[in-house]
Design an enzyme around this catalytic site. Sequence first.
Site, mmCIF file in Angstrom:
data_model
loop_
_atom_site.group_PDB
_atom_site.id
_atom_site.type_symbol
_atom_site.label_atom_id
_atom_site.label_comp_id
_atom_site.label_asym_id
_atom_site.label_seq_id
_atom_site.Cartn_x
_atom_site.Cartn_y
_atom_site.Cartn_z
ATOM 1 N N LYS A 232 100.550 17.254 32.303
ATOM 2 C CA LYS A 232 102.102 18.099 33.282
ATOM 3 C C LYS A 232 101.475 18.930 32.387
ATOM 4 O O LYS A 232 102.531 19.678 30.945
ATOM 5 C CB LYS A 232 102.718 17.990 32.876
ATOM 6 C CG LYS A 232 103.989 18.713 33.936
ATOM 7 C CD LYS A 232 105.605 18.601 34.166
ATOM 8 C CE LYS A 232 105.760 19.767 31.931
ATOM 9 N NZ LYS A 232 105.354 21.248 33.396
ATOM 10 N N GLU B 130 104.797 18.338 18.455
ATOM 11 C CA GLU B 130 104.116 19.206 17.926
ATOM 12 C C GLU B 130 105.517 20.611 18.914
ATOM 13 O O GLU B 130 105.136 21.206 19.583
ATOM 14 C CB GLU B 130 102.631 19.719 18.114
ATOM 15 C CG GLU B 130 102.483 20.547 17.243
ATOM 16 C CD GLU B 130 102.549 22.043 17.699
ATOM 17 O OE1 GLU B 130 103.263 22.724 17.000
ATOM 18 O OE2 GLU B 130 102.143 22.767 18.783
ATOM 19 N N CYS C 214 103.232 29.241 17.757
ATOM 20 C CA CYS C 214 104.117 28.854 17.075
ATOM 21 C C CYS C 214 103.999 28.498 15.406
ATOM 22 O O CYS C 214 104.972 28.826 15.061
ATOM 23 C CB CYS C 214 104.586 27.606 17.623
ATOM 24 S SG CYS C 214 102.285 26.033 17.163
ATOM 25 N N GLU D 41 113.035 31.208 16.553
ATOM 26 C CA GLU D 41 111.460 31.340 16.787
ATOM 27 C C GLU D 41 111.847 32.690 18.010
ATOM 28 O O GLU D 41 111.900 32.289 18.923
ATOM 29 C CB GLU D 41 111.003 29.839 16.991
ATOM 30 C CG GLU D 41 109.887 30.223 17.547
ATOM 31 C CD GLU D 41 108.625 29.814 18.271
ATOM 32 O OE1 GLU D 41 107.881 28.822 17.288
ATOM 33 O OE2 GLU D 41 109.318 28.306 19.147
#
Length: 478
Positions: free
Chosen positions: A174, A249, A282, A382
């Site tokens: 997906k 992750e 990231c 973030e």
Amino acid sequence: MLDKRQFYIDGGWVAPLAGTDRLVIDPATEDPFATIALGGEADTNFAVAAARAAFPHWRTSTKAQRLDLIRAIRDVYMRRSDEMGAVISREVGAPLEMSIAQQARTSSSHFTGFIDALEAFDFDRPLRADTPHDRILYEPIGVAALITPWNWPMKQIVLKVIPALASGCTAVLKPSEQSPLSAMLFAEILHEAGVPAGVFNMINGDGRGVGAQLSAHPDVDMISFTGSTDAGRAITRAGAETVKRVCLELGGKGANMIFADADADAVQNGVMRCFNNSGQSCNAPSRMLVERARYDQAVAQAQEVAAAFTVGGTSETAPHIGPVVNAAQFDKIQTLIAAGIDEGARLVAGGLGRPEGLERGYFVRPTVFADCTPDMAIMRTEIFGPVLSMMPFDTEDEAVAIANDTDYGLTNYVQTADPDRAMRIAREVRSGMVEINEQRRSTGAPFGGMKQSGNGREGGIWGLEEFLEVRAISGWPA
């Protein structure tokens, strides 16, 4: 308008059984250019059933057969890599040349890492030389659901699909609904390479729909997810009911520690690394910690580098950064830039709004804050945009303490001419990866983090082992 309302299930393209339509938006223009279908529960069940039916045969394939298939996929992929780069550029807004070179072609190293790891991996081995009656078997876990993000769409797909197939698992992919077309092209590549029916399946959907259905599905044995920490928590909760293996992750807030003796280009390189892919990585070094003796100079250098950045559309050829992926991401970044100003950080480059001359598109001004403190939102959140936060430090211990003062633990960076200091810091920071003096990780090295950056490791032998179960057998005939 492209009509892409189909899924790849059981070896062919099929129309949706349920679900809704969704427009794919060009981030550089804010105009829709394709329509996809977001799958419903019937589509999810169809894809999982195909993978489950294909598993008994695929799990018995030989290592040599799987190696041949992975090599075939790699060859088709590389032949179509320019096409892949163009698709990614359109759907996520990456400049075309950057998208071909970094988004598409660099996945070749991941293929190489997995081929090398698979060639060397022994799935059937003795426990030790002195235990001939003890045997250790590594076996595929089963049906793997692979949920991937939009920021580096093809790297993440390759890092999940290839080890899943190489280990003998079957898969349901997906992709992010923000970057569906590159995943559909990848399905074409696998079909052309001869992947058996049902071994690989792809269904578009969002996190609340297909993502949640896969996470809770009783016939899915494992979830491999790359994305936000909040989504990772939700997937873990959903998978707990069936005790799935969940490999995550997640996000990061990397610290780039620049000491006074660091290379002259350390600040420039750090700014450019932070802003690459419009800051949507990231592992971006988004916190720059600079030893006080060099701090004022570093701020001036960062200001100069940021001011020199060009922001523009995907088709422009000069080096530049493109838009961020969508309106929600643009708004989030603007909110955090405003928070940095309100909390008292010194704005030395960029700021609120679009760059001059860009009225449409999700373009963000390359932004640098100085004199930050660890408690500020821009130092803790973030941001996922071209925003760099800088602050000084006085001692090595203080630099490590600031670097570790975060919920995340993905990548940290050290710039120093002192090898002993570099090795001390690499052992003290709490992150899954540490880069010293701009030395990038080699092919086959694991990618993954600690703390709220997740528990998974992708790439090389570690990527294979995520998809394997270990069986211990005693009484094995000698």
